[in-house]
Design an enzyme around this catalytic site. Structure first.
Site, PDB file in Angstrom:
ATOM      1  N   GLU A 108      -1.038  -9.027   2.902  1.00  0.00           N
ATOM      2  CA  GLU A 108      -0.825  -9.691   4.202  1.00  0.00           C
ATOM      3  C   GLU A 108      -2.135 -10.141   4.844  1.00  0.00           C
ATOM      4  O   GLU A 108      -2.149 -11.043   5.666  1.00  0.00           O
ATOM      5  CB  GLU A 108      -0.043  -8.768   5.155  1.00  0.00           C
ATOM      6  CG  GLU A 108      -0.764  -7.518   5.658  1.00  0.00           C
ATOM      7  CD  GLU A 108      -0.650  -6.300   4.743  1.00  0.00           C
ATOM      8  OE1 GLU A 108      -0.367  -6.467   3.538  1.00  0.00           O
ATOM      9  OE2 GLU A 108      -0.861  -5.165   5.245  1.00  0.00           O
ATOM     10  N   HIS A 110      -3.518  -4.826   0.407  1.00  0.00           N
ATOM     11  CA  HIS A 110      -2.779  -5.416   1.535  1.00  0.00           C
ATOM     12  C   HIS A 110      -2.778  -6.938   1.431  1.00  0.00           C
ATOM     13  O   HIS A 110      -3.641  -7.599   2.022  1.00  0.00           O
ATOM     14  CB  HIS A 110      -3.423  -4.989   2.862  1.00  0.00           C
ATOM     15  CG  HIS A 110      -3.208  -3.553   3.194  1.00  0.00           C
ATOM     16  ND1 HIS A 110      -2.065  -3.101   3.814  1.00  0.00           N
ATOM     17  CD2 HIS A 110      -3.975  -2.467   2.975  1.00  0.00           C
ATOM     18  CE1 HIS A 110      -2.143  -1.784   3.969  1.00  0.00           C
ATOM     19  NE2 HIS A 110      -3.297  -1.376   3.465  1.00  0.00           N
ATOM     20  N   CYS A 126       0.843  -1.193   0.000  1.00  0.00           N
ATOM     21  CA  CYS A 126       0.000   0.000   0.000  1.00  0.00           C
ATOM     22  C   CYS A 126       0.880   1.246   0.000  1.00  0.00           C
ATOM     23  O   CYS A 126       1.430   1.621  -1.015  1.00  0.00           O
ATOM     24  CB  CYS A 126      -0.976  -0.038   1.171  1.00  0.00           C
ATOM     25  SG  CYS A 126      -2.377   1.062   0.916  1.00  0.00           S
TER      26      CYS A 126
END
Ligand code: GLN
Length: 560
Positions: free
Chosen positions: A522, A520, A394
């Site tokens: 993750e 994102h 990001c």
């Protein structure tokens, strides 16, 4: 479930004495254990604060803001639930007292209460029960596990506990289970474990009308039977339902510890549930096989996370977990160096080289506001010039784009308008829909969007797919007016929105690994299924460290 109308069961998990005692991990672990017995389960978090969601809170207050597919900004515990259960949750799993209050007041203004006086009991508690039951029913699960944020005795949490008390009364006797998680204190002077704080906490819980069925005592050192017997006696809980949970080397060990302590059996028995064979990959053996990998690593992957909220590691919790997952898949443990990015805001390249001397790869994660951006751009520049593996998440992607513009496009003033509204080269900018936004809460680009992947790029090679679905939380975007220039100079948009307009992934072509995503990744990494971008990053970090071993520092540096 047996025949007839299936009625969901409820497990309520409360915490005592102090926060951060491991309630979220216990909740997630129990969910995973129930799955291992073929019981379908989902999870809900009740957070007592009056914010509608944590999206407007500082990461220092709250840690990472976790984002669901449907764009809810939630507590980081939802990340644990998703990772342990391998389940995509929705906004229904995240309830705050702020949401409940807002909706009670909205109903009152609409006239729904027909002249009544609005009170915590029953109006607030009814709404809480409605949110709990609605989720259990709509998810169609055997069991809903509800974790109550905060600690028993907090003023804010009272209405949640009262709603739970009522539900325990309204549901069948074997329809609910109350689990209380508290710490045991170790006194160094006498080398004793103290149960008194737990006794007080259980007393407080009972004063709210909730008798716990199970006590889970967290401890840093082993506790013997005398401790559990004492707790059983003073708290009115059978000894077999008092379990000690010793601090584990990894949160992923907790399901196996609780399984051994007998929590799964006890839960099934108390709720009158029958074990069935689990879905493929969901047995406890599968989980233990995966966790064993964490201790069987023969390589080390040295990574720096350079971000703005480093003082509070929880601010990047999912990034850390995603690294662990990818490392485990490659038989590597991950050694993270945490670097505060604003410490590098005015650093020159030699200073950055010194800060990154002990790592083989860099991650620049998400962040908001001007502070730290220059430090992160400097780190991206260093990674670009020195061919160091770089993954930008990001804001980390935005800063990589800025560094590339300054270095390779001859735009020394390039910036994001988040840091400099007047910049002459706004390579990262607000697009029209965000320019009109005036309110702060829930107004970012949030949640899951498709990302089209361009064939013959690193991103495509990693995903092995034409589309990815990834979660967003940002306002700023890659400015499309500069895209051609970037692409001609070797930074390409390898992932875009479906219509090709928005840049979702940018990568530098002539580089071992320099890739940034506007989303994102993750948030989508799972223990047994690590994220392709993290895997690609870890692979190149491992390759880098092996090259470094062949050419020890100082032996080679000629090409740069
Ligand atoms: N502040 C940036 C934006 O809003 C990046 C956000 C983030 O890293 N999540 O676009």
């Amino acid at each position: 479930m047996s025949s007839g109308e299936p009625s969901p069961k409820y497990i309520f998990i409360t915490g005592g004495v102090i926060s951060s005692v491991g309630k979220g991990i216990t909740t997630a672990s129990l969910g995973r254990l129930l799955q291992s017995r073929g019981v379908s389960v989902t999870v809900q978090k009740l957070d007592p604060y009056l914010n509608v969601d944590p999206g407007t809170m500082s990461p220092y207050q709250h840690g990472e803001v976790y984002v669901t597919d449907d764009g809810a900004e939630t507590d980081l515990d939802l990340g644990h639930y998703e990772r342990f259960l391998d389940q995509n949750l929705t906004t229904a799993s995240s309830v705050t007292m702020g949401q409940i209050s807002a909706s009670v007041i909205e109903r009152e203004r609409r006239g729904d209460y027909l002249g009544g006086t609005i009170q915590t009991v029953p109006h607030v508690t009814d709404l809480v029960k409605e949110r709990v039951r609605n989720l259990a029913k709509s998810a169609g699960v055997d069991v809903l596990i509800v974790e109550v944020g905060g600690t028993v005795g907090d003023i804010e949490g009272q209405a949640f506990l009262e709603a739970i008390r009522q539900m325990r009364y309204e549901e069948p006797r074997n329809g609910t289970l109350a689990i209380h998680v508290t710490p045991l204190f170790h006194l160094k002077a006498t080398n004793e474990l103290k149960t008194k704080p737990t006794q007080h906490s259980v007393r407080t819980l009972r004063s709210m009308g909730i008798q716990p069925d199970v006590i889970i005592s967290r401890t840093d050192i082993p506790a013997d039977e005398s401790i559990t017997d004492k707790l059983a006696l003073f708290c009115d809980v059978p000894a077999e339902a008092v379990m000690t949970l010793e601090t584990a080397s990894s949160i992923y060990q907790v399901p196996a510890i609780l399984e051994r302590a007998g929590l799964t059996e006890l839960t099934l028995e108390r709720l009158g549930l029958e074990a069935r064979s689990p879905d493929p990959g969901r047995s406890i053996g599968d989980w233990i096989e995966w966790t064993d990998r964490l201790s069987r690593t023969d390589r080390v992957c040295r990574v720096a996370i350079v971000g703005k909220y480093i003082e509070l590691r929880d601010a990047y919790l999912s990034v850390k977990e995603a690294l662990i997952h990818a490392g485990a898949q490659r038989g590597a443990s991950v050694d993270i160096t945490w670097i505060q990015s604003d410490d590098l805001d005015h650093a020159d390249q030699p200073e950055i080289a010194a800060a990154l001397a002990d790592v083989d790869g860099v991650i620049v994660p998400g962040g908001f506001g001007e502070r730290g951006i220059e430090g992160e751009v400097g780190v991206a520049r260093f990674a670009l010039e020195q061919n160091i593996p770089y993954l930008g998440l990001c804001r980390g992607m935005q800063n990589m784009v800025i560094a590339f513009a300054r270095e390779r496009l001859d735009l020394p003033q390039a910036n994001t308008t988040e840091a400099d509204e007047q910049t002459i080269d706004p390579v990262i900018a607000l697009l029209d829909e965000q320019r009109e936004v005036t309110e702060m809460g829930g107004t970012m680009r949030l949640g899951k969007y498709p990302c089209a992947l361009l064939p013959e790029t690193r991103a495509y090679e990693l995903y092995q797919s034409e589309f990815a679905y990834e979660r967003h939380r940002h306002r700023w975007e890659f400015n499309p007016q500069y895209r051609d220039r970037f692409e001609r100079a070797g930074l390409i948009a390898s992932g875009t929105s479906r219509d090709g307009e928005l840049v979702e992934i940018a990568e530098v072509c002539e580089h071992p690994f320099m890739l940034g995503s506007q989303f994102h990744p993750e948030l989508k990494s799972r223990p047994e299924r690590s994220h392709p971008l993290f895997l690609g990053f870890i692979d190149s970090v491992l390759a880098e460290s092996e090259t470094a071993l062949r050419h020890p520092v100082g032996a080679t540096n000629s090409s740069h």
